[in-house]
Design a protein around this motif. Structure first.
Motif, short mmCIF file in Angstrom:
data_model
loop_
_atom_site.label_atom_id
_atom_site.label_comp_id
_atom_site.label_asym_id
_atom_site.label_seq_id
_atom_site.Cartn_x
_atom_site.Cartn_y
_atom_site.Cartn_z
N GLU A 76 0.89 -1.34 -0.05
CA GLU A 76 -0.26 0.01 -0.19
C GLU A 76 0.77 1.37 -0.14
OE1 GLU A 76 -3.29 0.67 -0.34
OE2 GLU A 76 -3.35 -1.79 -0.95
N LYS A 204 -7.95 -7.91 4.57
CA LYS A 204 -8.83 -7.07 3.68
C LYS A 204 -9.13 -6.00 4.63
CE LYS A 204 -13.30 -6.75 1.42
NZ LYS A 204 -14.50 -7.34 0.86
N ALA A 205 -9.68 -6.00 5.98
CA ALA A 205 -9.77 -4.96 6.83
C ALA A 205 -8.34 -4.07 7.13
CB ALA A 205 -10.38 -5.59 8.16
N ARG A 207 -5.98 -3.58 5.09
CA ARG A 207 -5.67 -3.06 4.06
C ARG A 207 -6.44 -1.75 3.81
NH1 ARG A 207 -2.88 -4.36 -0.72
NH2 ARG A 207 -2.65 -6.45 -0.33
N GLN A 208 -7.78 -1.85 4.08
CA GLN A 208 -8.39 -0.91 4.02
C GLN A 208 -8.13 0.37 5.13
OE1 GLN A 208 -12.33 -2.52 4.69
NE2 GLN A 208 -12.78 -2.91 2.69
N TRP A 209 -7.67 -0.27 6.50
CA TRP A 209 -7.18 0.66 7.52
C TRP A 209 -6.03 1.25 7.07
CZ3 TRP A 209 -2.59 0.67 10.32
CH2 TRP A 209 -2.53 1.45 11.41
N ARG A 211 -4.83 2.25 3.84
CA ARG A 211 -5.68 3.20 2.90
C ARG A 211 -6.13 4.37 3.86
NH1 ARG A 211 -8.28 -0.90 -1.67
NH2 ARG A 211 -6.30 -1.69 -2.42
N GLY A 212 -6.81 4.28 4.60
CA GLY A 212 -7.51 5.32 5.59
C GLY A 212 -6.41 6.14 6.02
N GLN A 213 -5.31 5.30 6.89
CA GLN A 213 -4.53 6.28 7.50
C GLN A 213 -3.61 6.90 6.24
OE1 GLN A 213 -3.47 5.88 10.85
NE2 GLN A 213 -5.60 5.12 10.79
#
Length: 218
Positions: A76, A204-205, A207-209, A211-213
């Motif tokens: 990421e 998956k969760a 990776r989303q975290w 990206r949010g950071q």
């Protein structure tokens, strides 16, 4: 009267370890060759003492998911890396050797990406190494001697991040490899999620975290 046994006569059960004293460097090399690369045990050698550990399934599951979480981070953040897994790292002149649970070359990616043979007399140690301590503790003296800059240790669900400063490991709150992310307090949450809901959903969760950071830093 001394008794000589071949290693194939000695069985180390999962969760157990075997400690051998007065093992010469050549004997260590011979043991590595006899055991081969395709084995479940992990070896650590320090000043004539050889420890052979057989991990538990709990150890192996945590090792895999923690390594996968690091790969998600690097992906990421678009950081090139090469993982050397549980490669044997050793230096005869220091009488030290270890096999991490996982490890990564990041800053030295370009120099190490095509390497098939490793010589710590010429090559640098991995910048980031991972250890999961379940039934035994990581031998920090070996890591110190071989100069691994950053060490992540997971014990009882808690992640500890240590960096090497002036020859000693110091626990820090932020990983120097990922300085802008609050990993220490969050990785344990995703590791627990992997145990309860499976690694796919946890990765998956996570990776989303991540990206949010990253988005929050823009």
């Amino acid at each position: 009267m001394s008794v000589t046994l071949q290693l194939k006569q000695v069985q180390v059960q999962p969760g157990q370890r075997l400690v051998l004293e007065e093992v010469s460097w050549q004997q260590f090399e011979d043991i590595l060759e006899e055991l081969g690369d395709h084995r479940g045990s992990r070896l650590t050698y320090s000043d004539g003492t050889l420890e052979i550990r057989m991990p538990l399934p709990e150890h192996e599951k945590n090792k895999v998911i923690l390594g996968d979480l690091v790969k998600v981070l690097l992906d990421e953040l678009e950081i090139d890396y090469v993982s050397f897994g549980s490669t044997t790292f050793k230096r005869r002149d220091l009488a030290k050797g270890f096999e991490p649970d996982d490890c990564f070359y990041i800053r030295n990616f370009a120099a190490m990406v095509g390497k098939q043979c490793l010589d710590l007399g010429r090559d640098p140690p991995p910048e980031l190494s991972i250890e999961v301590d379940v039934t035994s503790r990581t031998q920090l003296d070996v890591y110190r001697a071989l100069g691994v800059p950053e060490l992540w240790r997971l014990e009882a669900g808690r992640l500890r991040i240590d960096v090497l400063r002036e020859g000693e490991y110091i626990e820090v709150e932020q990983s120097p490899t990922f300085p802008d992310l609050p990993l220490k307090e969050n990785l344990s949450r995703f590791l627990a999620m992997a145990q309860s809901e499976g690694p796919r959903l946890a990765l998956k969760a996570f990776r989303q975290w991540v990206r949010g950071q990253i988005a929050g830093q823009d």
